[in-house]
Each structure stands twice: as structure tokens, then as C-alpha cells.
Design a protein around this motif. Structure first.
Motif, PDB file in Angstrom:
ATOM      1  N   GLU A 230       0.816  -1.217   0.000  1.00 50.66           N
ATOM      2  CA  GLU A 230       0.000   0.000   0.000  1.00 50.66           C
ATOM      3  C   GLU A 230       0.851   1.269   0.000  1.00 50.66           C
ATOM      4  N   TYR A 231       2.035   1.175   0.582  1.00 49.70           N
ATOM      5  CA  TYR A 231       2.971   2.303   0.590  1.00 49.70           C
ATOM      6  C   TYR A 231       4.303   1.854   0.006  1.00 49.70           C
ATOM      7  N   LEU A 232       4.996   2.819  -0.567  1.00 52.00           N
ATOM      8  CA  LEU A 232       6.338   2.586  -1.094  1.00 52.00           C
ATOM      9  C   LEU A 232       7.279   3.600  -0.457  1.00 52.00           C
ATOM     10  N   LEU A 233       8.316   3.120   0.195  1.00 52.85           N
ATOM     11  CA  LEU A 233       9.344   4.012   0.709  1.00 52.85           C
ATOM     12  C   LEU A 233      10.491   4.022  -0.296  1.00 52.85           C
ATOM     13  N   LEU A 234      10.651   5.141  -0.976  1.00 53.99           N
ATOM     14  CA  LEU A 234      11.734   5.301  -1.945  1.00 53.99           C
ATOM     15  C   LEU A 234      12.899   5.947  -1.212  1.00 53.99           C
ATOM     16  N   THR A 235      13.964   5.218  -1.057  1.00 52.02           N
ATOM     17  CA  THR A 235      15.097   5.720  -0.289  1.00 52.02           C
ATOM     18  C   THR A 235      16.393   5.369  -0.992  1.00 52.02           C
ATOM     19  N   ASP A 236      17.360   6.262  -0.925  1.00 51.67           N
ATOM     20  CA  ASP A 236      18.630   6.055  -1.610  1.00 51.67           C
ATOM     21  C   ASP A 236      19.512   5.073  -0.842  1.00 51.67           C
ATOM     22  N   ALA A 237      20.488   4.516  -1.555  1.00 50.23           N
ATOM     23  CA  ALA A 237      21.349   3.493  -0.970  1.00 50.23           C
ATOM     24  C   ALA A 237      22.329   4.050   0.043  1.00 50.23           C
ATOM     25  N   ASP A 238      22.467   5.358   0.119  1.00 47.94           N
ATOM     26  CA  ASP A 238      23.391   5.955   1.089  1.00 47.94           C
ATOM     27  C   ASP A 238      22.672   6.515   2.309  1.00 47.94           C
ATOM     28  N   ILE A 239      21.407   6.160   2.479  1.00 47.01           N
ATOM     29  CA  ILE A 239      20.611   6.701   3.582  1.00 47.01           C
ATOM     30  C   ILE A 239      20.414   5.635   4.663  1.00 47.01           C
ATOM     31  N   ALA A 240      20.778   5.989   5.888  1.00 45.72           N
ATOM     32  CA  ALA A 240      20.577   5.107   7.039  1.00 45.72           C
ATOM     33  C   ALA A 240      19.378   5.590   7.844  1.00 45.72           C
ATOM     34  N   HIS A 241      18.556   4.641   8.275  1.00 44.42           N
ATOM     35  CA  HIS A 241      17.327   4.945   9.013  1.00 44.42           C
ATOM     36  C   HIS A 241      17.412   4.397  10.426  1.00 44.42           C
ATOM     37  N   ARG A 242      16.947   5.181  11.402  1.00 46.29           N
ATOM     38  CA  ARG A 242      16.829   4.668  12.763  1.00 46.29           C
ATOM     39  C   ARG A 242      15.736   3.587  12.776  1.00 46.29           C
ATOM     40  N   PRO A 243      15.735   2.704  13.764  1.00 50.04           N
ATOM     41  CA  PRO A 243      14.817   1.550  13.749  1.00 50.04           C
ATOM     42  C   PRO A 243      13.339   1.902  13.627  1.00 50.04           C
ATOM     43  N   ASP A 244      12.929   3.070  14.118  1.00 46.81           N
ATOM     44  CA  ASP A 244      11.504   3.425  14.074  1.00 46.81           C
ATOM     45  C   ASP A 244      11.168   4.370  12.927  1.00 46.81           C
ATOM     46  N   SER A 245      12.100   4.601  12.016  1.00 47.78           N
ATOM     47  CA  SER A 245      11.886   5.579  10.946  1.00 47.78           C
ATOM     48  C   SER A 245      10.680   5.237  10.085  1.00 47.78           C
ATOM     49  N   LEU A 246      10.591   3.999   9.625  1.00 45.53           N
ATOM     50  CA  LEU A 246       9.491   3.606   8.748  1.00 45.53           C
ATOM     51  C   LEU A 246       8.151   3.731   9.464  1.00 45.53           C
ATOM     52  N   ALA A 247       8.085   3.285  10.688  1.00 48.11           N
ATOM     53  CA  ALA A 247       6.826   3.377  11.444  1.00 48.11           C
ATOM     54  C   ALA A 247       6.404   4.823  11.639  1.00 48.11           C
TER      55      ALA A 247
ATOM     56  N   ASP B  91      15.024  13.889  11.678  1.00 51.40           N
ATOM     57  CA  ASP B  91      15.723  13.690  12.941  1.00 51.40           C
ATOM     58  C   ASP B  91      16.319  12.291  13.034  1.00 51.40           C
ATOM     59  N   ARG B  92      15.751  11.352  12.264  1.00 54.52           N
ATOM     60  CA  ARG B  92      16.137   9.957  12.412  1.00 54.52           C
ATOM     61  C   ARG B  92      16.502   9.312  11.081  1.00 54.52           C
ATOM     62  N   VAL B  93      16.866  10.145  10.130  1.00 54.34           N
ATOM     63  CA  VAL B  93      17.288   9.663   8.812  1.00 54.34           C
ATOM     64  C   VAL B  93      18.571  10.399   8.443  1.00 54.34           C
ATOM     65  N   ASP B  94      19.636   9.659   8.142  1.00 56.33           N
ATOM     66  CA  ASP B  94      20.944  10.266   7.921  1.00 56.33           C
ATOM     67  C   ASP B  94      21.598   9.739   6.654  1.00 56.33           C
ATOM     68  N   SER B  95      22.279  10.639   5.954  1.00 54.03           N
ATOM     69  CA  SER B  95      23.099  10.221   4.818  1.00 54.03           C
ATOM     70  C   SER B  95      24.464   9.793   5.335  1.00 54.03           C
ATOM     71  N   VAL B  96      24.950   8.664   4.829  1.00 54.30           N
ATOM     72  CA  VAL B  96      26.264   8.167   5.264  1.00 54.30           C
ATOM     73  C   VAL B  96      27.312   8.329   4.165  1.00 54.30           C
ATOM     74  N   ARG B  97      26.947   8.998   3.084  1.00 52.33           N
ATOM     75  CA  ARG B  97      27.912   9.179   1.995  1.00 52.33           C
ATOM     76  C   ARG B  97      28.916  10.267   2.372  1.00 52.33           C
ATOM     77  N   PRO B  98      30.195   9.968   2.280  1.00 53.91           N
ATOM     78  CA  PRO B  98      31.208  10.982   2.606  1.00 53.91           C
ATOM     79  C   PRO B  98      31.506  11.875   1.408  1.00 53.91           C
ATOM     80  N   TYR B  99      31.720  13.150   1.692  1.00 55.01           N
ATOM     81  CA  TYR B  99      32.173  14.118   0.684  1.00 55.01           C
ATOM     82  C   TYR B  99      33.399  14.844   1.259  1.00 55.01           C
ATOM     83  N   PRO B 100      34.511  14.147   1.393  1.00 56.95           N
ATOM     84  CA  PRO B 100      35.657  14.736   2.099  1.00 56.95           C
ATOM     85  C   PRO B 100      36.353  15.869   1.364  1.00 56.95           C
ATOM     86  N   GLU B 101      36.200  15.928   0.032  1.00 58.54           N
ATOM     87  CA  GLU B 101      36.916  16.932  -0.750  1.00 58.54           C
ATOM     88  C   GLU B 101      35.938  17.846  -1.484  1.00 58.54           C
ATOM     89  N   LEU B 102      36.421  19.036  -1.818  1.00 57.48           N
ATOM     90  CA  LEU B 102      35.593  20.003  -2.532  1.00 57.48           C
ATOM     91  C   LEU B 102      35.142  19.452  -3.882  1.00 57.48           C
TER      92      LEU B 102
END
Length: 388
Positions: free
Chosen positions: A134-151, A256-267
Motif C-alpha cells: 500500500e505504501y512505497l518508501l523510496l530511499t537512496d542506498a546511502d541513507i541510514a534509518h533509525r529503527p523506528d523511521s518507517l513506522a 531527525d532519524r534519517v541520515d546520509s552516510v555518503r562521505p564528501y571529504p573533498e571540494l
């Protein structure tokens, strides 16, 4: 002195622009737009999490387990679409899925046909594999979710009757360049698409954040499905527009509970992140490009220039006008800096960051004129209506 006088009049316009932006532009600078009030629904609807992934072996060990570990009271599953990866993305995803958690399906759609971007072709295939969720969560491969994010996302959609609930993931800010560029990226996005305006059912503004967008399947189908936006480079905003245009209710806010884990260390990496789609955002229009460059210069560069020039030339009125505009600029940037845990003094550097964004935007146009278009992980997309 004639030059100082001209700069004085330009400073008046710049200050007026900042007064308008601060008080009349949807309070874009505030960071209090978070998930709306929500309560657990009587029945938890089924959800499929669709993750398009192309060469994401570096970040999958962090992001995918966070999805598989979702504590969702209803039926949920994860579909990872391996979009022609040249690394071990697919095999790694299957290995991670063996650790348990939500059911995981790993599929590969093949190369996209003409007229489709690779990501949206992967999303379309993932939606097809999602069954009757009934629902589709479209999320990128570099996104980390806290355990209750979907709920939390589903509860917000059900409680408020929303068809699209999207959260701007908190991006990484560890290196010096990330601290300088990333908060401004979100600040500029909110200025371009004020969240409060986007969330108004009757408003014309519509935006979403592609890293985390929960959409009702029925609303997506009513909007024409993924095929309706198949050629979009800026797919998240295009999805929001399609859903809202078809009568759906959308919501966008900070996470508050969804974070990107992709690093961008350089300009250079941050530069590519912005420049690959900036000209597409301007609809490949030379006039819009010129207006954007002039607008950025007037709003962000004139205040510090006028302040310094006024002090050097002994023109206090010019210095005061520029200083007042600079103060308004800095004050509106402070909430975003607090959101990202950065020192308040960094607000004074916003003109420098805006100058970098101006150069990135011009570079995006230059790359397009050279035939490179919007490039991402080995794929290049031309402007709509032009052959690839």
C-alpha cells in the motif's frame, strides 16, 4: 564617489531583498518543520522499501542493515535494485540480507531504455517487484534509518492523510569542506522550495527529498506512475509535483532519524554533487542561468562588498546598508547551522559559500554545453528533447 553611490543604491535593493526573504518567503530559514503530529493507526498498512543502488558497495554495509532492522508493526519488505553496478553491490546486498530482519529481494532491471534515467528505471522496476504494498518508501542506498523511521513515516501519513511524506536526510558534516558546503546546500534548497509553501495543499510549490520519500501506491498510480517522470534528473521534486498536481497531499521537512552516510571529504566531490544537476534545475535556460547568477550576486555578494567598500571609502551609509543585509543573511542561516551542530560564527562565511555555488552553477551549464549534461556514475543525461 560615483561608484560608491551606485553601490549604495544596489545595497538598498540587496537589503530590501533580504527583508522580503526573511519575513515574506515562507520562513524558509526556520528548521522546525518536522514530521507532523502522528498516532499509531488501527491497522498498519503494508510497505515495500525500494532502494535503487548503483556502485554502492562502500555505503551499503551501513545503510542496508538499518533498513532490514526496521521495527515496523505491519507487513514490510525491502527491494534493492542493483542498477548495473560494476562493483559488488548486488552480491554484498544478498550477503547482508542473510543476517536477518525484513525480507530482502535483490533484483537487476538491465540498462534503461531511451528516455529513462537510470535511477528512475531502477525505481520503476523496484515498484513492480513490490507486489501490492500500500505504501512505497523510496530511499537512496546511502541513507541510514533509525529503527523506528518507517513506522514514524507511515504513522504521519495515516494520521494526516498525506500521500507523500518526505524527509530531507541529515547529511554528513565531518570534514572542513562538508561543514562549509553541506548546511548551505540544505539552506539554499529550502530557500528555493520553502517547506511551508510546499506543504500547503493549495500552494503551487512542490518539493520532496529523494533520499527518503514515502508515497501511497494509489497516489503514485494516480500521478501516472514512475513513467510520468521517467526522464527527470531532479526526480524528487518532479515526483512531488506529479503527486500534488494529481490532487495528492504532500509534506516535506527536515529529518531527525534519517541520515546520509555518503562521505564528501573533498571540494571536488561536493562540486560534482551540485553541478551535475544545477543547470537541469534551471531547465537548461540561459536566461534563468543569467538571472540566477545576478540574483546570487545581488543577494549574497553585495552585502559584504558594500560593507567593506563603505568602510574603506568613508561612506557610512553604504557600509550600514551592506552590514544590515549581511546581518539578516547571517541570522537566517543560524538555525541551519544549529541543526548541523556548527558554530554560529560560520554564518559570516555564507557569502563565500554562495560564491562557490555560483561557480558550481556556471560550471554545470558549461558541462552541459560541452555535451556532458547531467552526469552520474558513468551515465550522462541530455536536456529533454535532445538526443543522448
Amino acid at each position: 564617489m560615483r561608484g560608491v553611490t551606485v553601490l549604495g543604491w544596489i545595497s538598498v535593493v540587496s537589503l530590501a531583498a533580504w527583508v522580503w526573504l526573511t519575513f515574506c518567503h515562507g520562513l524558509f530559514w526556520r528548521t522546525d518543520v518536522r514530521l507532523p503530529p502522528r498516532a499509531a493507526p488501527e491497522r498498519w498498512p503494508s510497505v515495500a522499501v525500494v532502494v535503487p543502488a548503483r556502485d554502492e558497495a562502500e555505503v551499503l554495509p551501513v545503510s542496508l542493515p538499518s533498513l532490514l532492522a526496521q521495527e515496523y508493526p505491519g507487513e514490510a519488505r525491502v527491494v534493492l535494485v542493483d542498477d548495473g553496478s560494476t562493483d559488488s553491490t548486488g552480491a554484498l546486498a544478498k550477503e547482508l540480507g542473510e543476517a536477518g530482519g525484513l525480507p530482502l529481494t535483490v533484483v537487476s532491471p538491465g540498462e534503461p531504455p531511451a528516455g529513462w534515467t537510470g535511477k528512475l528505471w531502477a525505481v520503476r522496476y523496484g515498484v513492480e517487484q513490490a507486489g501490492d504494498a500500500e505504501y512505497l518508501l523510496l530511499t537512496d542506498a546511502d541513507i541510514a534509518h533509525r529503527p523506528d523511521s518507517l513506522a514514524q513515516l507511515v504513522a504521519a501519513a495515516e494520521s494526516a492523510g498525506l500521500d507523500l511524506v518526505s524527509q530531507m536526510a541529515r547529511l554528513r558534516v565531518r570534514t572542513g569542506w562538508e561543514r562549509l558546503i553541506v548546511p548551505a546546500f540544505v539552506y539554499f534548497f529550502a530557500q528555493l522550495y520553502p517547506f511551508r509553501w510546499s506543504n500547503r495543499p493549495s500552494g503551487r510549490t512542490a518539493a520532496a527529498a529523494g533520499g527518503c520519500s514515502l508515497v501511497r501506491r494509489s497516489a503514485l498510480e494516480r500521478a501516472g506512475g514512475v513513467a510520468a517522470i521517467r526522464g527527470a534528473v531532479i526526480d524528487d521534486v518532479s515526483l512531488a509535483r506529479a503527486v500534488k498536481r494529481s490532487g495528492g497531499r504532500i509534506w516535506l521537512g527536515l529529518a531527525d532519524r534519517v541520515d546520509s552516510v555518503r562521505p564528501y571529504p573533498e571540494l571536488a566531490q561536493l562540486w560534482r554533487m551540485v553541478s551535475r544537476s544545477a543547470y537541469a534545475q534551471l531547465r537548461h535556460s540561459v536566461l534563468l542561468l543569467a538571472g540566477t547568477v545576478l540574483g546570487l550576486a545581488l543577494v549574497y555578494l553585495v552585502p559584504p562588498v558594500a560593507t567593506v567598500a563603505g568602510l574603506v571609502a568613508g561612506a557610512p551609509r553604504v557600509a550600514v546598508l551592506g552590514g544590515c543585509a549581511w546581518v539578516l543573511m547571517a541570522v537566517t542561516y543560524l538555525p541551519m547551522l544549529r541543526y548541523y551542530g556548527q558554530p554560529p560564527a560560520a554564518a559570516l562565511l555564507l557569502p563565500y559559500t554562495a560564491f562557490l555555488y555560483l561557480l558550481m552553477t556556471v560550471d554545470s551549464a558549461i558541462q552541459h554545453w560541452r555535451g556532458r549534461g547531467a552526469a552520474w556514475k558513468g551515465r550522462t543525461y541530455p536536456a529533454p528533447g535532445r538526443p543522448s
